[in-house]
Design an enzyme around this catalytic site. Structure first.
Site, mmCIF file in Angstrom:
data_model
loop_
_atom_site.group_PDB
_atom_site.id
_atom_site.type_symbol
_atom_site.label_atom_id
_atom_site.label_comp_id
_atom_site.label_asym_id
_atom_site.label_seq_id
_atom_site.Cartn_x
_atom_site.Cartn_y
_atom_site.Cartn_z
ATOM 1 N N GLU A 90 0.836 -1.199 0.000
ATOM 2 C CA GLU A 90 0.000 0.000 0.000
ATOM 3 C C GLU A 90 0.872 1.251 0.000
ATOM 4 O O GLU A 90 1.955 1.265 0.558
ATOM 5 C CB GLU A 90 -0.899 -0.014 1.237
ATOM 6 C CG GLU A 90 -1.703 -1.304 1.275
ATOM 7 C CD GLU A 90 -2.685 -1.357 2.426
ATOM 8 O OE1 GLU A 90 -3.334 -2.406 2.561
ATOM 9 O OE2 GLU A 90 -2.809 -0.379 3.183
ATOM 10 N N CYS A 110 6.155 -6.134 8.136
ATOM 11 C CA CYS A 110 7.369 -5.611 8.780
ATOM 12 C C CYS A 110 7.772 -6.562 9.894
ATOM 13 O O CYS A 110 6.967 -6.874 10.761
ATOM 14 C CB CYS A 110 7.138 -4.211 9.347
ATOM 15 S SG CYS A 110 8.621 -3.548 10.150
HETATM 16 FE FE1 SF4 Z 1 5.585 -0.465 11.956
HETATM 17 FE FE2 SF4 Z 1 7.600 -0.595 13.698
HETATM 18 FE FE3 SF4 Z 1 7.799 -1.746 11.296
HETATM 19 FE FE4 SF4 Z 1 7.826 0.945 11.484
HETATM 20 S S1 SF4 Z 1 9.337 -0.515 12.338
HETATM 21 S S2 SF4 Z 1 6.639 -0.298 10.035
HETATM 22 S S3 SF4 Z 1 6.387 1.244 13.168
HETATM 23 S S4 SF4 Z 1 6.398 -2.337 12.922
#
Ligand code: SF4
Ligand code: SAH
Length: 358
Positions: A90, A110
């Site tokens: 996205e 992530c």
């Molecule tokens: Fe989300 Fe943390 Fe990954 Fe940044 S580092 S995208 S805030 S999970």
């Protein structure tokens, strides 16, 4: 078949040479791909027909596939793109007066898993994006909306510094004069604090802006919401950011997601002042945007302004981010949501949010 889009300009130049064509043909191809945004080698009309036919035998020029587009009431537009392996990412278009910003994703999911973030909490991490998949988000959105994109922020899904090399290659690509010509000064990379890569960015020759997702300057609290905070502690983070500033002489932005009852006391503000010290900085306050299953709630308007007023007493530039794109779940940390729910549920989210905003 190989994809021409996955090639750097250098690689294209090598290819063109190998096929016995004039060197300037590489720039022509590059412009078709990255300025005009054409997916069809046949349409590269300033190349000789026989060269086009030869190229199309071995190569394709397919970009990302736009799967969904959601217009928000505040003017921001969220896009869902299909990748060639069937995964999705996205991206968000955010207009603000003369500034036309695209917020790009750098990973599918992530792996960091911050407590405050829907991408980290709700999506499974799948893979890093390639440089051209990152650049494509900017190109496609500009084409789809017929606007010239002026700014790019690496603040979508994923942690850019876990995909450093591809992120840098994508910056080189969108910055190039033959492509989108986005000035390095108009590009911001946001990191949760992967320290070795902050030092690398400090040495990178272009004037890219750095934003740090700080959220709290108290080490024990930071460890509660950011799993890698223990590995990359605040004192070392502060040193790395100082090195970036000394090298670039550019203000660093600290992102501070405001979580009521967690990081909004006078003690939190004092810790922040001590942490930043005399480093020329901006602090961007971002009201926490809740998602299903989140541990925290959103701050009320009153809580936001009380905190903002107190922060204004600090000797830094303080900004308050209005949560752009909330009604289509396009705001930061919300990018993971849409695909989690079925279309009916999306309708529900929409009306929920309007209600909440009133
Ligand atoms: Fe989300 Fe943390 Fe990954 Fe940044 S580092 S995208 S805030 S999970
Ligand atoms: N991984 C990078 C970039 C993507 S996140 C990083 O963490 O910096 C971009 C910004 O959105 C970060 O500052 C992040 O902390 C913030 N964010 C994530 N979830 C949020 C939420 N639920 N509400 C408000 N901001 C959020």
């Amino acid at each position: 078949m190989k994809n021409l889009r996955a090639m750097t300009l250098k690689e294209l130049q090598g290819l063109v040479k190998g096929l016995g064509e004039k060197p300037y043909r590489a720039i022509q191809i590059y412009k078709w791909l990255w300025q005009k945004g054409s997916d069809d080698i046949e349409s590269f009309s300033d190349l000789p027909k026989r060269f086009r036919i030869e190229l199309a035998q071995y190569f394709e020029a397919k970009g990302l596939l736009e799967k969904e587009r959601l217009y928000s009431e505040d003017g921001s537009v969220k896009f869902i793109f299909g990748l060639h392996d069937g995964l999705e990412v996205e991206s968000v278009y955010i207009p603000d007066r003369n500034r036309k910003t695209v917020c790009v994703s750098t990973q599918v999911g992530c792996p960091i898993g911050c407590e405050i973030c829907a991408t980290g909490k709700l999506l499974r991490y799948r893979r890093n994006l390639k440089f051209w998949e990152i650049a494509e988000q900017v190109l496609r959105i500009g084409k789809a909306l017929g606007v010239r994109i002026t700014n790019v922020v690496y603040m979508g899904m994923g942690e850019p510094f876990l995909n450093y090399d591809e992120v840098i290659k994508s910056i080189e690509l969108i910055n190039n004069d033959h492509t989108l010509k986005i000035g390095a000064r108009k590009i911001t990379v946001s990191t949760v604090g992967i320290i070795p890569k902050i030092y690398e960015l400090a040495e990178y020759p272009r004037q890219v802006k750095l934003a740090i997702s700080l959220h709290t300057a108290i080490q024990s609290k930071r460890e509660q919401i950011i799993p890698i905070a223990r590995r990359f502690p605040l004192d070392e983070l502060r040193e790395a950011v100082g090195a970036y500033y000394r090298s670039k002489r550019r203000f660093v932005t600290f992102e501070y997601v405001l979580i009521p009852g967690f990081n909004d006391t006078d003690e939190d503000i004092e810790a922040l002042r001590k942490f930043i010290g005399n480093l020329p900085s901006k602090v961007n306050i971002i009201p926490f945007n809740p998602f299903p299953g989140a541990e925290f709630r959103a701050p009320t308007d009153r809580e936001i302004y009380r905190f903002y007023e107190k922060m204004m007493l600090l000797p830094y530039t303080i900004t308050l981010r209005k949560s752009k794109g909330r009604d289509v779940k396009a705001a930061c940390g919300q990018l993971a949501l849409l695909r989690q729910s079925n279309p009916h549920k999306i309708e529900l989210h929409l009306s929920d949010n309007r209600h909440e905003l009133r």
